[in-house]
Design a protein around this motif. Structure first.
Motif, mmCIF file in Angstrom:
data_model
loop_
_atom_site.group_PDB
_atom_site.id
_atom_site.type_symbol
_atom_site.label_atom_id
_atom_site.label_comp_id
_atom_site.label_asym_id
_atom_site.label_seq_id
_atom_site.Cartn_x
_atom_site.Cartn_y
_atom_site.Cartn_z
ATOM 1 N N TYR A 25 0.832 -1.199 0.000
ATOM 2 C CA TYR A 25 0.000 0.000 0.000
ATOM 3 C C TYR A 25 0.872 1.257 0.000
ATOM 4 O O TYR A 25 0.499 2.284 -0.574
ATOM 5 N N ALA A 39 1.884 -0.613 -6.378
ATOM 6 C CA ALA A 39 1.737 -1.961 -6.934
ATOM 7 C C ALA A 39 2.978 -2.439 -7.675
ATOM 8 O O ALA A 39 3.312 -3.631 -7.650
ATOM 9 N N LEU A 66 -5.342 -2.414 -3.377
ATOM 10 C CA LEU A 66 -4.314 -2.950 -2.493
ATOM 11 C C LEU A 66 -4.743 -3.005 -1.035
ATOM 12 O O LEU A 66 -4.243 -3.830 -0.271
#
Length: 888
Positions: free
Chosen positions: A98, A102, A181
């Motif tokens: 996070y 990503a 996420l």
């Protein structure tokens, strides 16, 4: 320390994997897994695209070895790029996706393999699980037209036209993390947005686990090459119908076997042939003509199986499994084949008006559900047949008959279901959702409001496609008993309607579907709340006296392992036992214990004496563990078919090194919870109600028990016994029976320093088949007598019965004190480290004066050899005489 245990576990898993691969080759030479030789690199370090990466000219020798099946984090751990996140506070040293974004955990995975196309045959590349989306390239060709998305979808590509004629092939897979996420902010599922995906929710953290930093990104399940003729069998469906009410023994009336198979013909020519299956030496077939480029489902004629050998849940009968061989034959050539293990049984469910809850029946016989909640085998998705077998076997050894798969996780792998089929564990399978993330409650930790969260996941179509695929994957298993819409909440209405009215009726219409795990369709809620609990330490009287939900999907207590277990993941500097404050009713807990989700034992430990250190705390915790779970099982069993139709413990295992709700630790080392449950859940059982002093029998079988001898004795702390009664008793099937109350005399005997209560049932051969020993506190509620017991005179011997099996004999001479609460451990004779996993017919056993007990220990001899010994650690044992040699 933990790395050593992990190395041993990995050796176990690799050995079994080799055996499984060898066995599979005997029966199916057309399929093999791509388990080794993968390389990987983070996307930010790779400048080439998939077309170039999958070309023979691109050099990947410098890339990092990758673990496939596995996650990015598993690969990083295996390459020593990150510390073990299961140890101490190491997880805090690993970047969270996070915060990194990503791309940090987006990776290329590349694999070279040998394969050629042969005339008339087809070659497929099969993926059983990628989290969360991917692009797949082979020999300079992209196999997927659109981004291949879905953690819970199997992907299959016909790679026949893309294989190199030389036989040298190269595959490149770009794996992306989940679309959303999730902020791991400390809430249940973090901020809840992880549930926008059709995937895992626990990876953002829960009250039993810290966040999984890569959210389990990777090629997490098997990758295989499959070779067929022109026709491929995609999915087979086997249904068995067992009419009437059956018993496990004797000649059986016929059962009906129904089979259909989905076939695909990817060629440009029609194919004629026959679908054939074999069961019990009999063949059933149906001719079919498959049009070019078509997929059809072929239903075969029903088969009547004479005098079938039936499959029963654990404790009720045998788990017989038939070999069913399904194939498509074109002329004299087998185009494709599948080998299945099928249990002949029928699952039924109906409403019980008396209890106000659903009840389950198998083969016409009602089954009192004794279950355990299961999260996932390993939080980092390191699945193996060996681990599945060990964990499910532990549940069998607890005398349970059901495992519930919690909705914040996965539909478990077929290998898990294989183990449940073998050990007789019914499975209650949640689909993907939870009340925490999906909006049942107001939660300040969540990013979005309940109305928004109630619509999760974002892609309802993906959810339904995934459900269809996963249902097809596991529906043939005898153990699968219940489908569930989600944990503590239904999926969104359009998904629920599609599941109930279309998907399940069409794909799997023989099992009960419950909307959500604590639905009133399962258990009528007369108590308010959400139909679960209580959790944590409870006075034993609660389990007996206070009626809870009539089919409780979650009820549980504590579960700290012993000192050997704690040493595997807690640094020595943090071996500080919790201290409970009677005034504030709070625990002062070390930071590592807190991080690993310790749940308080409150005042229950100090009743056994002031805690000296962490080792003493953990030892005393085992007494509490045993008592809690024996009491839970007995309290519910005492009211079976009156208050309850079943209970499911929250929870029986941890996929991480957590310190709560577990019968064995992550390293497969059992604690006393397991054996308290093993005792309290036995099919024919004698037990003591701590509230009114009533001695009761429970017969959880289909047979009456007649002329059995009940012996009730009390033992003081010096070992002197008092016979309270000895009487013949009878009990009808599926019932409980009150015998007599011994409260008054036990209150008198225990007032000063406590007392032992021995309850035994003997058959007509004078053999003990239920042996239950309670330790009762003094008038103040303390175990003062236990704190000053004399050392026992226990004599212990051990011998090999055969390879992988040891018999331990415990003998307590006459006129000695009770040899109380002995933990038996199979260990390496040199290092004194425990052999894991090992399976004990009983453990944490007490031996009365003049009594002898035999314990059988099973282990894998191929891994641990014969340099072994038995370690005995008893409450009042001699500390300098613990290690016992094993005689040949």
């Amino acid at each position: 320390m933990p790395q050593l245990y992990l190395k041993k576990l990995q050796q176990t898993f690799l050995l079994l994997l080799a055996l499984v691969v060898f066995t599979n080759r005997l029966y199916a030479q057309t399929s093999y897994e791509l388990n080794f030789g993968w390389k990987c690199a983070p996307v930010k370090e790779v400048v080439a695209d998939g077309y170039k990466l999958s070309g023979q000219a691109f050099d990947i020798k410098s890339w990092m070895p990758a673990t496939v099946p596995g996650t990015v984090l598993t690969t990083l751990l295996n390459n020593k790029k990150v510390p073990d996140p299961f140890y101490g506070m190491n997880n805090e040293r690993i970047p969270d996706i996070y915060k990194t974004g990503a791309d940090y955990y987006t990776y290329w995975f590349v694999k070279e393999f040998k394969e050629v196309a042969t005339p008339g045959n087809q070659v497929y590349l099969n993926f059983r699980g990628v989290n969360y989306s991917c692009d797949v390239y082979l020999n300079g060709h992209k196999l997927n037209k659109e981004l291949q998305k879905g953690m819970f979808l199997r992907f299959s590509y016909n790679i026949t036209p893309f294989l190199n004629k030389t036989g040298s092939n190269k595959m490149a897979v770009l794996v992306h993390p989940p679309d959303v996420l999730g902020n791991a902010n400390g809430g249940q599922g973090g901020d809840g947005t992880i549930a926008k995906n059709v995937g895992l929710q626990y990876t953002a953290g829960w009250d039993w686990i810290q966040p999984v930093r890569d959210r389990n990104t990777g090629i997490w399940d098997k990758v295989a090459i499959q070779k067929t003729g022109a026709v491929k069998i995609n999915d087979t469906h086997v249904i068995t119908l067992v009419p009437g009410k059956r018993l496990p023994e004797g000649v059986q009336q016929p059962a009906i076997v129904k089979v259909d198979a989905e076939l695909s013909n990817p060629t440009n020519a029609a194919v004629s042939g026959a679908v054939v299956y074999e069961i019990a030496g009999k063949m059933v077939s149906k001719s079919v003509v498959l049009k070019p480029n078509s997929t059809v489902t072929v239903k075969l004629d029903d088969y009547t199986l004479q005098n079938p050998k039936l499959w029963w849940p654990n404790g009720y009968g045998e788990q017989y499994l038939y070999d069913v061989k399904v194939k498509f034959v074109a002329g004299k050539t087998v185009s494709d084949a599948q080998n299945l293990k099928v249990g002949v049984r029928q699952i039924q469910s109906e409403w019980n008006d008396h209890t106000g809850s659903r009840q389950i029946a198998v083969n016409g016989q009602k089954i009192f559900i004794k279950g355990g909640n299961w999260i996932i085998s390993d939080a980092m998705l390191r699945f193996t047949d060996t681990r599945y077998d060990a964990e499910v076997r532990f549940h069998r050894d607890m005398n349970l008959n059901l495992i519930r798969i919690w909705g914040g996780s996965i539909i478990e792998r077929p290998e898990f279901y294989d183990a449940c089929d073998r050990y007789g564990m019914l499975v209650f399978q949640d689909l993907w959702g939870s009340g925490d993330c999906n909006g049942r409650w107001i939660d300040p930790m969540k990013l979005e409001d309940q109305w928004t969260r109630r619509k999760y996941p974002d892609d309802h179509g993906l959810f339904l496609r995934s459900a269809e695929d996963q249902i097809k994957m596991v529906r043939n298993h005898a153990s699968l008993a219940i489908w569930c819409g989600g944990n503590e909440i239904t999926p969104p209405e359009d998904i629920l309607v599609a599941l109930k009215n279309d998907i399940l009726p069409r794909l799997d219409n023989t099992r009960w579907f419950v909307d959500y795990s604590n639905s009133e369709e399962m258990s009528r809620n007369e108590l308010g709340g959400n139909g679960d609990g209580p959790y944590g330490i409870q006075p034993l009287s609660v389990f007996w006296q206070h009626k809870t939900y009539p089919f409780n999907s979650e009820v549980g207590s504590v579960g700290v392992g012993d000192y050997e277990s704690l040493k595997r993941f807690i640094p020595q500097a943090n071996m500080v036992p919790p201290v409970y404050n009677d005034d504030t009713h709070k625990n002062k807990t070390d930071s590592v214990w807190e991080y690993h989700k310790y749940i308080g034992y409150d005042t229950s430990i100090t009743k056994y004496g002031k805690v000296k250190n962490a080792e003493d705390f953990a030892a005393k915790a085992q007494l509490v563990n045993y008592d809690q779970y024996r009491g839970l099982a007995e309290g519910f069993t005492a009211h079976m078919w009156d208050w309850y139709t079943g209970f499911i413990i929250w929870k029986t295992q941890n996929p991480w090194t957590a310190m709560r709700g577990q019968m064995y630790d992550y390293y497969l080392d059992p604690n006393a919870c397991l054996y308290g449950l093993h005792n309290g859940s036995e099919a024919m059982h004698v037990m003591y109600n701590p509230v009114d002093g009533m001695v009761m029998l429970a017969n959880n079988t289909f047979k009456a028990k007649r002329s059995i001898m009940l012996v009730i004795k009390a033992y003081d702390m010096a070992g002197k016994d008092s016979l309270l009664t000895q009487v013949f008793v009878d009990i009808v099937p599926a019932s409980t029976k009150k015998i007599l109350s011994v409260k008054k005399i036990l209150d008198e005997m225990s007032a000063k320093e406590g007392v032992f209560l021995s309850l035994q049932l003997l058959d007509t051969d004078k053999k003990i088949f239920s042996d239950n020993l309670y330790w009762l506190p003094d008038a103040k509620g303390d175990y003062s007598g236990l704190q000053k017991m004399k050392s026992n005179g226990l004599v212990t011997t051990a011998r090999y019965l055969q390879s992988g099996k040891v018999e331990v004999t415990l003998t307590n001479p006459q006129n000695k004190v009770v040899a109380f609460f002995n933990r038996i451990s199979l260990v390496n004779a040199d290092t004194k480290e425990r052999i894991l996993p090992a399976f004990y017919s009983d453990n944490y056993v007490s031996v009365l004066p003049g009594q002898q007990k035999k314990i059988i220990v099973d282990y894998n001899p191929a891994l641990f050899g014969k340099n072994l010994a038995i370690d005995i650690d008893g409450w009042n044992g001699a500390s300098n005489n613990r290690l016992i040699n094993i005689a040949n």
